[in-house]
Design an enzyme around this catalytic site. Structure first.
Site, PDB file in Angstrom:
ATOM      1  N   ASP A 175       0.821  -1.210   0.000  1.00 53.56           N
ATOM      2  CA  ASP A 175       0.000   0.000   0.000  1.00 53.56           C
ATOM      3  C   ASP A 175       0.857   1.262   0.000  1.00 53.56           C
ATOM      4  O   ASP A 175       0.452   2.296  -0.534  1.00 53.56           O
ATOM      5  CB  ASP A 175      -0.926   0.006   1.212  1.00 53.56           C
ATOM      6  CG  ASP A 175      -2.127  -0.912   1.025  1.00 53.56           C
ATOM      7  OD1 ASP A 175      -2.340  -1.371  -0.113  1.00 53.56           O
ATOM      8  OD2 ASP A 175      -2.841  -1.175   2.006  1.00 53.56           O
ATOM      9  N   GLY A 176       2.039   1.197   0.600  1.00 54.06           N
ATOM     10  CA  GLY A 176       2.940   2.343   0.561  1.00 54.06           C
ATOM     11  C   GLY A 176       3.371   2.675  -0.857  1.00 54.06           C
ATOM     12  O   GLY A 176       3.464   3.859  -1.233  1.00 54.06           O
ATOM     13  N   ASN A 206      -5.514   8.445   1.586  1.00 50.86           N
ATOM     14  CA  ASN A 206      -5.843   7.798   2.860  1.00 50.86           C
ATOM     15  C   ASN A 206      -6.305   8.796   3.915  1.00 50.86           C
ATOM     16  O   ASN A 206      -7.453   8.756   4.340  1.00 50.86           O
ATOM     17  CB  ASN A 206      -4.629   7.031   3.401  1.00 50.86           C
ATOM     18  CG  ASN A 206      -4.603   5.586   2.945  1.00 50.86           C
ATOM     19  OD1 ASN A 206      -5.454   5.149   2.187  1.00 50.86           O
ATOM     20  ND2 ASN A 206      -3.617   4.848   3.411  1.00 50.86           N
ATOM     21  N   GLU A 207      -5.371   9.678   4.358  1.00 49.72           N
ATOM     22  CA  GLU A 207      -5.717  10.572   5.447  1.00 49.72           C
ATOM     23  C   GLU A 207      -4.715  11.700   5.573  1.00 49.72           C
ATOM     24  O   GLU A 207      -3.626  11.678   4.990  1.00 49.72           O
ATOM     25  CB  GLU A 207      -5.776   9.819   6.789  1.00 49.72           C
ATOM     26  CG  GLU A 207      -4.435   9.436   7.378  1.00 49.72           C
ATOM     27  CD  GLU A 207      -3.842   8.171   6.848  1.00 49.72           C
ATOM     28  OE1 GLU A 207      -2.675   8.238   6.376  1.00 49.72           O
ATOM     29  OE2 GLU A 207      -4.507   7.124   6.885  1.00 49.72           O
ATOM     30  N   ARG A 227      -8.391  19.649  22.475  1.00 49.61           N
ATOM     31  CA  ARG A 227      -7.044  19.608  23.026  1.00 49.61           C
ATOM     32  C   ARG A 227      -6.660  18.141  23.195  1.00 49.61           C
ATOM     33  O   ARG A 227      -7.395  17.366  23.803  1.00 49.61           O
ATOM     34  CB  ARG A 227      -6.967  20.325  24.378  1.00 49.61           C
ATOM     35  CG  ARG A 227      -5.538  20.417  24.925  1.00 49.61           C
ATOM     36  CD  ARG A 227      -5.514  21.025  26.321  1.00 49.61           C
ATOM     37  NE  ARG A 227      -4.131  21.229  26.774  1.00 49.61           N
ATOM     38  CZ  ARG A 227      -3.546  22.414  26.882  1.00 49.61           C
ATOM     39  NH1 ARG A 227      -4.213  23.509  26.566  1.00 49.61           N
ATOM     40  NH2 ARG A 227      -2.294  22.510  27.289  1.00 49.61           N
ATOM     41  N   ASP A 273      -3.563  14.880  21.556  1.00 48.69           N
ATOM     42  CA  ASP A 273      -2.353  14.538  20.801  1.00 48.69           C
ATOM     43  C   ASP A 273      -2.450  14.949  19.336  1.00 48.69           C
ATOM     44  O   ASP A 273      -1.431  15.219  18.697  1.00 48.69           O
ATOM     45  CB  ASP A 273      -2.084  13.036  20.884  1.00 48.69           C
ATOM     46  CG  ASP A 273      -1.547  12.634  22.250  1.00 48.69           C
ATOM     47  OD1 ASP A 273      -1.312  13.529  23.082  1.00 48.69           O
ATOM     48  OD2 ASP A 273      -1.362  11.423  22.481  1.00 48.69           O
ATOM     49  N   ALA A 318      -6.289  10.800  21.469  1.00 49.33           N
ATOM     50  CA  ALA A 318      -6.113  11.043  22.904  1.00 49.33           C
ATOM     51  C   ALA A 318      -6.553  12.443  23.315  1.00 49.33           C
ATOM     52  O   ALA A 318      -5.765  13.259  23.789  1.00 49.33           O
ATOM     53  CB  ALA A 318      -4.649  10.809  23.303  1.00 49.33           C
TER      54      ALA A 318
END
Length: 269
Positions: free
Chosen positions: A45-46, A122-123, A148, A150, A185
């Site tokens: 996929d890379g 992808n993102e 707020r 990560d 997070a």
């Protein structure tokens, strides 16, 4: 038809690339790395992401297909044992085109000037090395929340099976023109309160992220990461462009999901 091949670079993938190039040119197809109508990815996929970004400026006229030789082949329809069959299909059979939505990301600076615009297959992710990411999140022009934590991940439907899934996001079928915003997070207390679950936005809804704390950000588009300072806003929405996949046989999306994450051919009952 003109074609190009992008290889992972290992010995096996390079050998398959050389074989496909030789036989397809023998079938009177033209190898053209500048303006291909078909791009063949040989790897994982890379490698497919690399091929997409190499030809992102001509995706309206270019289709992609993958041969899986890597560790993960979610985008690859074919395996090395099927290369001979694929060569014949490409040479003799008009392919069908399946289109998937893409993510548009526009980064604007505090001092104005040129905007940076990217397309992601992808993102996109936004993080920082200077503590927590702090954003006002606007959806369709209205303030939604102050985040707020990560960082944030904004994914396409096809990319919902990648980093988004690892963060607890949902898997979205690529027939739905949408993007997904997933938290990393998040901090929830008396000052900051987030929705705490992924948000799925339709194509006519724009998400705008406005930094509250002035700091540098690590912004990743698929597998490319760049450091940004003095960021005024990051705009995310479904792109007007779409990625085009060449299909010579059906490979339903849910079959890909099952084969990638659920199926275990060696399991005995």
């Amino acid at each position: 038809m003109k074609f190009a091949i992008v290889s992972k670079g290992d010995e096996r993938s390079n050998k398959i690339k050389a074989t496909m190039r030789q036989y397809l040119t023998d079938f009177d197809l033209e190898y053209d790395e500048d303006d291909p109508g078909l791009v063949i990815s040989v790897g994982g996929d890379g490698t497919f992401l690399e091929a997409f970004h190499r030809y992102v400026n001509c995706i309206d006229s270019t289709a992609f297909i993958g041969v899986h030789t890597g560790h993960l082949g979610f985008y690859a329809d074919w395996v090395p044992d099927e290369v001979e069959k694929l060569i014949i299909e490409i040479a003799k059979t008009p392919f069908q085109v399946v289109e998937y939505p893409l993510l548009e990301v526009i980064i604007r600076g505090q001092n104005g000037g040129k905007e940076d615009r990217f397309l992601a297959l992808n993102e996109a992710t936004i993080k920082t090395t200077e503590g927590s990411v702090v954003f006002d999140v606007e959806i369709k022009g209205d303030h939604f929340e102050t985040f707020r934590g990560d960082g944030l991940c904004i994914s396409t439907p096809s990319g919902s099976t990648a980093y988004n899934k690892a963060l607890g996001g949902g898997i979205i079928h690529p027939s739905l023109e949408a993007i997904q915003l997933t938290e990393m997070a998040s901090i929830n207390n008396r000052v900051f309160r987030t929705i705490g679950s992924p948000l799925i936005l339709p194509k006519h809804h724009t998400c705008l992220l406005k930094p509250i704390v002035d700091r540098s950000f690590l912004i990743t588009i698929d597998h490319f990461t760049q450091n940004y300072t003095n960021v005024k806003s990051i705009q995310c929405r479904v792109a007007k462009e779409r990625v085009r996949f060449a299909r010579f046989r059906p490979f339903p999306f849910w079959d890909r999901v099952r084969d990638s994450f659920v199926a275990d051919d060696d399991k005995e009952f």
